[in-house]
Design a protein around this motif. Structure first.
Motif, short mmCIF file in Angstrom:
data_model
loop_
_atom_site.label_atom_id
_atom_site.label_comp_id
_atom_site.label_asym_id
_atom_site.label_seq_id
_atom_site.Cartn_x
_atom_site.Cartn_y
_atom_site.Cartn_z
N HIS A 136 -92.41 -99.32 17.68
CA HIS A 136 -91.87 -100.18 16.84
C HIS A 136 -92.15 -99.71 15.42
O HIS A 136 -91.74 -99.95 14.33
CB HIS A 136 -92.28 -101.71 16.94
CG HIS A 136 -91.68 -102.78 16.15
ND1 HIS A 136 -90.54 -102.99 16.19
CD2 HIS A 136 -92.63 -103.49 15.35
CE1 HIS A 136 -90.42 -104.12 15.36
NE2 HIS A 136 -91.63 -104.44 14.87
N MET A 137 -93.48 -99.35 15.34
CA MET A 137 -94.32 -99.02 14.09
C MET A 137 -93.68 -97.82 13.31
O MET A 137 -93.27 -97.81 12.25
CB MET A 137 -95.76 -99.15 14.16
CG MET A 137 -96.58 -99.04 12.73
SD MET A 137 -97.12 -97.37 12.52
CE MET A 137 -98.03 -96.94 13.90
N ILE A 138 -93.68 -96.88 14.07
CA ILE A 138 -93.14 -95.36 13.80
C ILE A 138 -91.59 -95.57 13.20
O ILE A 138 -91.31 -95.01 12.26
CB ILE A 138 -93.31 -94.47 14.88
CG1 ILE A 138 -94.83 -94.13 14.83
CG2 ILE A 138 -92.56 -93.29 14.59
CD1 ILE A 138 -95.24 -93.37 16.38
N LEU A 139 -90.85 -96.20 14.25
CA LEU A 139 -89.52 -96.32 13.62
C LEU A 139 -89.23 -97.14 12.24
O LEU A 139 -88.53 -96.88 11.41
CB LEU A 139 -88.74 -97.23 15.02
CG LEU A 139 -88.48 -96.45 15.93
CD1 LEU A 139 -87.86 -97.40 17.18
CD2 LEU A 139 -87.39 -95.20 15.73
N ASN A 140 -89.90 -98.17 12.25
CA ASN A 140 -89.97 -98.90 10.97
C ASN A 140 -90.50 -98.21 9.76
O ASN A 140 -90.22 -98.26 8.55
CB ASN A 140 -90.70 -100.38 10.98
CG ASN A 140 -90.07 -101.30 12.01
OD1 ASN A 140 -88.80 -101.36 11.88
ND2 ASN A 140 -90.48 -102.17 12.56
N VAL A 141 -91.64 -97.31 9.99
CA VAL A 141 -92.07 -96.46 9.11
C VAL A 141 -90.88 -95.56 8.61
O VAL A 141 -90.51 -95.24 7.25
CB VAL A 141 -93.55 -95.50 9.30
CG1 VAL A 141 -93.88 -94.67 8.37
CG2 VAL A 141 -94.59 -96.74 9.50
N LEU A 145 -82.99 -99.48 12.93
CA LEU A 145 -83.35 -100.90 13.03
C LEU A 145 -83.14 -101.67 14.46
O LEU A 145 -83.78 -102.32 14.81
CB LEU A 145 -82.81 -101.57 11.87
CG LEU A 145 -83.31 -101.39 10.51
CD1 LEU A 145 -82.29 -102.13 9.38
CD2 LEU A 145 -84.84 -101.95 10.60
N GLY A 146 -81.97 -101.10 14.88
CA GLY A 146 -81.68 -101.61 16.19
C GLY A 146 -82.54 -101.33 17.34
O GLY A 146 -83.01 -102.08 18.04
N LEU A 147 -83.06 -99.99 17.26
CA LEU A 147 -83.95 -99.58 18.23
C LEU A 147 -85.31 -100.27 18.00
O LEU A 147 -85.95 -100.71 18.93
CB LEU A 147 -83.74 -97.97 18.04
CG LEU A 147 -84.74 -97.44 19.18
CD1 LEU A 147 -84.32 -97.77 20.73
CD2 LEU A 147 -84.72 -95.83 19.08
N SER A 148 -85.56 -100.42 16.66
CA SER A 148 -86.99 -100.86 16.43
C SER A 148 -87.15 -102.38 16.84
O SER A 148 -88.14 -102.84 17.20
CB SER A 148 -87.28 -100.63 14.97
OG SER A 148 -88.39 -101.66 14.63
N GLY A 149 -86.01 -102.91 16.69
CA GLY A 149 -85.76 -104.59 16.94
C GLY A 149 -86.01 -104.53 18.51
O GLY A 149 -86.59 -105.62 18.99
N TRP A 150 -85.33 -103.80 19.19
CA TRP A 150 -85.66 -103.69 20.75
C TRP A 150 -87.06 -103.56 21.11
O TRP A 150 -87.42 -104.50 21.81
CB TRP A 150 -84.67 -102.52 21.44
CG TRP A 150 -84.93 -102.35 22.64
CD1 TRP A 150 -85.93 -101.71 23.44
CD2 TRP A 150 -84.05 -102.77 23.53
NE1 TRP A 150 -85.86 -101.70 24.72
CE2 TRP A 150 -84.85 -102.63 25.14
CE3 TRP A 150 -83.13 -103.38 23.74
CZ2 TRP A 150 -83.99 -103.13 26.19
CZ3 TRP A 150 -82.43 -104.01 24.91
CH2 TRP A 150 -82.76 -103.68 26.01
N TYR A 151 -87.76 -102.60 20.47
CA TYR A 151 -89.16 -102.63 20.84
C TYR A 151 -90.08 -103.82 20.20
O TYR A 151 -90.90 -104.18 20.87
CB TYR A 151 -89.88 -101.36 20.06
CG TYR A 151 -89.35 -100.09 21.11
CD1 TYR A 151 -89.80 -100.07 22.14
CD2 TYR A 151 -88.53 -99.13 20.29
CE1 TYR A 151 -89.42 -98.79 23.01
CE2 TYR A 151 -87.98 -98.07 21.18
CZ TYR A 151 -88.59 -97.86 22.48
OH TYR A 151 -88.29 -96.71 23.19
N GLY A 152 -89.52 -104.29 19.21
CA GLY A 152 -90.19 -105.75 18.78
C GLY A 152 -90.04 -106.76 19.87
O GLY A 152 -90.88 -107.46 19.93
#
Length: 173
Positions: free
Chosen positions: A105-110, A146-153
């Motif tokens: 989640h953190m790495i994708l958002n960075v 963002l979709g992938l990061s949201g999944w991890y969130g």
């Protein structure tokens, strides 16, 4: 009286992983975590960018290129606020750092913020010229990330019980 058959669960249960009620967010107002509230803004802004880019591609109307630019600017500003609250939880809650979902989640958002910054800089002073193809490609990649990061969130909240304890839960225990 009829008995219902023992059916297997439709969704895999992770209840045994955490028997506790969850972990409080480190950044909250009256027990309500701030990060999930703030993230809605950059997500909305940055998912709208490829839509505006595609409409610009189809119409060549400068309005849509200008709209993409301002959506990128708003997405960057609100994304930095969301990142600040997210990083406070990342470094303040050990359970987040112990999970692959927390790191992903953190790495994708960075990556999202980095690509958004690049996209914004490319368009600065060149609203229409930077949209096709580079800006459009970057904006689509950002929306997918963002979709992938949201999944991890969601994994962090719903599976690993991060920031799920509310103000009343803490007062009752």
């Amino acid at each position: 009286m009829t008995q219902t058959p023992n059916l297997p669960p439709l969704i895999e249960s992770h209840q045994s992983e955490y028997q506790d009620s969850g972990v409080v967010s480190t950044v909250a107002i009256a027990g309500h975590p701030i990060h999930p509230v703030i993230v809605t803004l950059p997500i909305a802004f940055l998912v709208a960018v490829p839509v505006c880019d595609l409409v610009y591609l189809l119409t060549k109307d400068l309005f849509w290129a200008r709209g993409s630019f301002w959506l990128l600017a708003a997405g960057t500003a609100t994304g930095l606020l969301a990142a600040a609250t997210g990083l406070m939880d990342f470094f303040g809650i050990e359970r987040v750092r112990k999970r692959t979902a927390g790191w992903a989640h953190m790495i994708l958002n960075v990556a999202v913020l980095g690509l958004t910054g690049v996209n914004l800089v490319l368009r600065w002073g060149n609203l229409a010229g930077a949209v096709i193809p580079t800006g459009l490609v970057i904006s689509i990649i950002v929306a997918l990330l963002l979709g992938l990061s949201g999944w991890y969130g969601g994994e962090l909240v719903y599976r690993h019980k991060i920031a799920v304890i509310g103000y009343t839960d803490r007062n009752q225990s």
